[in-house]
Design a protein around this motif. Structure first.
Motif, short mmCIF file in Angstrom:
data_model
loop_
_atom_site.label_atom_id
_atom_site.label_comp_id
_atom_site.label_asym_id
_atom_site.label_seq_id
_atom_site.Cartn_x
_atom_site.Cartn_y
_atom_site.Cartn_z
N UNK A 20 0.83 -1.20 0.00
CA UNK A 20 0.00 0.00 0.00
C UNK A 20 0.87 1.26 0.00
N UNK A 21 1.89 1.28 0.84
CA UNK A 21 2.79 2.44 0.90
C UNK A 21 3.58 2.59 -0.40
N UNK A 22 4.07 1.48 -0.94
CA UNK A 22 4.86 1.53 -2.18
C UNK A 22 4.01 2.07 -3.34
N UNK A 23 2.84 1.51 -3.52
CA UNK A 23 1.96 1.96 -4.60
C UNK A 23 1.52 3.40 -4.38
N UNK A 24 1.19 3.73 -3.13
CA UNK A 24 0.75 5.10 -2.82
C UNK A 24 1.81 6.13 -3.13
N UNK B 264 -9.05 10.75 -12.13
CA UNK B 264 -9.05 12.16 -12.52
C UNK B 264 -8.38 13.02 -11.45
N UNK B 265 -7.89 14.18 -11.88
CA UNK B 265 -7.33 15.16 -10.95
C UNK B 265 -8.46 16.05 -10.45
N UNK B 266 -8.71 16.02 -9.14
CA UNK B 266 -9.86 16.72 -8.58
C UNK B 266 -9.51 18.12 -8.07
N UNK B 267 -8.25 18.46 -8.07
CA UNK B 267 -7.86 19.77 -7.54
C UNK B 267 -6.56 20.22 -8.18
N UNK B 268 -6.38 21.53 -8.26
CA UNK B 268 -5.13 22.09 -8.76
C UNK B 268 -4.10 22.24 -7.64
N UNK B 269 -4.54 22.13 -6.40
CA UNK B 269 -3.65 22.24 -5.25
C UNK B 269 -2.93 20.90 -5.07
N UNK B 270 -1.60 20.95 -5.07
CA UNK B 270 -0.80 19.72 -5.08
C UNK B 270 -1.09 18.85 -3.86
N UNK B 271 -1.16 19.47 -2.68
CA UNK B 271 -1.39 18.69 -1.46
C UNK B 271 -2.74 17.99 -1.51
N UNK C 75 -6.26 13.30 -2.03
CA UNK C 75 -7.41 12.66 -2.66
C UNK C 75 -7.00 11.34 -3.33
N UNK C 76 -5.88 11.38 -4.06
CA UNK C 76 -5.42 10.15 -4.73
C UNK C 76 -5.06 9.08 -3.71
N UNK C 77 -4.45 9.49 -2.60
CA UNK C 77 -4.06 8.52 -1.56
C UNK C 77 -5.29 7.85 -0.96
N UNK C 78 -6.33 8.63 -0.73
CA UNK C 78 -7.57 8.07 -0.18
C UNK C 78 -8.19 7.08 -1.18
N UNK C 79 -8.23 7.46 -2.46
CA UNK C 79 -8.79 6.58 -3.48
C UNK C 79 -8.00 5.27 -3.59
N UNK C 80 -6.68 5.38 -3.60
CA UNK C 80 -5.82 4.19 -3.67
C UNK C 80 -6.07 3.28 -2.46
N UNK C 81 -6.16 3.89 -1.28
CA UNK C 81 -6.38 3.11 -0.05
C UNK C 81 -7.71 2.37 -0.09
#
Length: 336
Positions: free
Chosen positions: A156-160, A289-296, A301-307
Motif C-alpha cells: 500500500x505504501x509503495x503503490x501510494x 481524474x485530478x480533482x484539484x489544482x492544489x498539489x497537497x 485525494x489520490x491517496x484516499x482513493x488508492x487506499x
C-alpha cells in the motif's frame, strides 16, 4: 525520542536554533532517555551494580553470552555497513551531489519499513520465548502473519508513494527531480525486506544465530560486486538497482535456509492476490481524474482513493484475519 527529535527538527527548520544547538539538544534527548530508564529501574529495585571480576561467575553462561554478544555486535555492524555501501560507492564513482539526489529517494523508500520495524519489536521477544519452549508452530505462525501483514501495508505504501511521486517531487528543488526510478528500485528492495517478514529475527533467535552473520557477510559481498558493476554504467539508478538485487538475494537465502532447516514457508496464494491487486491499481492510475489544482489536495485525494480501492477487496476477501479483527474491534467501539 521520536517526538523529541521531530520537535527539534521543526524548531531548527524554522530557524529558532542553529545546527550546533540542534545536535547538542538531540544528544541530550538520548541522555534524558537513558536517565529516565535508569530512574525507573531504580524505583522498581531492578537496577543492581556490582564490581569485581569475573562479572559473571557462571563460566558456561559467561562463554555463551560472550559468543552471542560478539556475533550480535558483528551482525549489527554488518547490517549498518550494508545500508551505507551504496552511498559510499556513489561518492567514490560519482560526485557528492549525486548522493544528495539518491538520499531523497532512499529515505522516501524507507517509509515502507516503518510498519515492519514496529512488528519486529513486538515479534522478536515472542520468537525468543517460542524457541525456548520449542514451540515451532508459534514461530511458523509469527513468520506467516508478519510476512502477510507487512506485505499488505508495504505494498500500500509503495503503490501510494509511486503513484504520487511526480506530485511529491514538486516540493523539492527542480534539480532533485528525476529520481523516480531510484525510488522504484530502492522501494522494491525495501519491499523485499518487508514481504520476507521476520525471517532475520527467526534466525538470530535460533540456535543457528551465527548464520545471521554469515548471511550479512554475503549481503556485503553481493552489494559491493553489484554496485561496482552498475554504478559506473547507470549512475544513481545503477546504485538503486544494485541495492534491489543484493537485498533480493539476501532474503532469498534466508527464505531457503528457513525452509530447509525448519520447513517454514510463509507464502501462499493470498500473496499472489495482493500482488495482482497492486498491479491493477497502478494500471488504473491513468483513469483517476485530478480533482484539484492544489498539489497537497491532489496527493491527499489520490491517496484516499488508492487506499479504498486497495483495502476494500482485502477486507472483503478476508485475506488477513488480523486486519479484519482490528477493523471489527474499532467499529464496535465506534458504535458504542
Amino acid at each position: 525520542l521520536r517526538m523529541m527529535t521531530l520537535s527539534l527538527l521543526t524548531i531548527h527548520f524554522f530557524g529558532y536554533i542553529d545546527f550546533s544547538t540542534f545536535m547538542i539538544l538531540w544528544l541530550s534527548a538520548y541522555a534524558f532517555n537513558v536517565l529516565s530508564l535508569s530512574l525507573y529501574l531504580v524505583s522498581k529495585n531492578l537496577l543492581f551494580l556490582s564490581f569485581g571480576w569475573p562479572i559473571i561467575h557462571d563460566k558456561g553462561l559467561a562463554v555463551k553470552m560472550k559468543n552471542y554478544g560478539l556475533v550480535t555486535l558483528l551482525t549489527v555492524s554488518a547490517s549498518i555497513f550494508v545500508n551505507r555501501i551504496d552511498v559510499l560507492m556513489l561518492g567514490y564513482y560519482l560526485n557528492l551531489q549525486n548522493i544528495a539526489f539518491y538520499t531523497v529517494a532512499f529515505f522516501m523508500a524507507s517509509l515502507l519499513q516503518i510498519p515492519a520495524r514496529a512488528i519486529l519489536q513486538i515479534a522478536k521477544p515472542l520468537l525468543a520465548k517460542a524457541w525456548e519452549r520449542g514451540d515451532r508452530e508459534e514461530i511458523k505462525m509469527l513468520y506467516q502473519k508478519s510476512a502477510l501483514n507487512q506485505m499488505i501495508l508495504g505494498n500500500l505504501l509503495f503503490v501510494g508513494i509511486w503513484l504520487n511521486l511526480s506530485q511529491i517531487l514538486l516540493f523539492v528543488p527542480e534539480k532533485y527531480q528525476g529520481v523516480e526510478f531510484v525510488f522504484f528500485f530502492v522501494g522494491l528492495a525495501k519491499l523485499c525486506d518487508v514481504v520476507s517478514g521476520v525471517n532475520g529475527a527467526i534466525i538470530s533467535t535460533s540456535d543457528r544465530y551465527r548464520f545471521d552473520l554469515y548471511i550479512n557477510a554475503f549481503l556485503i559481498v553481493s552489494a559491493l560486486i553489484s554496485n561496482m558493476i552498475f554504478i559506473p554504467k547507470y549512475g544513481i539508478e545503477g546504485a538503486a538497482f544494485a541495492t534491489f538485487i543484493s537485498v533480493f538475494l539476501y532474503n532469498l537465502v534466508k527464505w531457503y535456509l528457513l525452509k530447509r532447516w525448519y520447513q517454514f514457508q510463509p507464502f501462499d496464494k493470498r500473496f499472489v492476490i495482493i500482488l495482482l491487486l497492486s498491479i491493477s491499481i497502478v494500471y488504473l492510475d491513468s483513469y483517476i481524474a485530478t480533482f484539484s489544482e492544489v498539489i497537497i489536495l491532489q496527493i491527499a485525494i489520490k491517496s484516499v482513493l488508492i487506499s479504498v480501492i486497495y483495502l476494500v477487496p482485502i477486507i472483503a476477501l478476508k485475506i488477513s484475519p488480523d486486519i479484519n479483527v482490528l477493523i471489527a474491534k474499532y467499529l464496535k467501539k465506534y458504535k458504542e
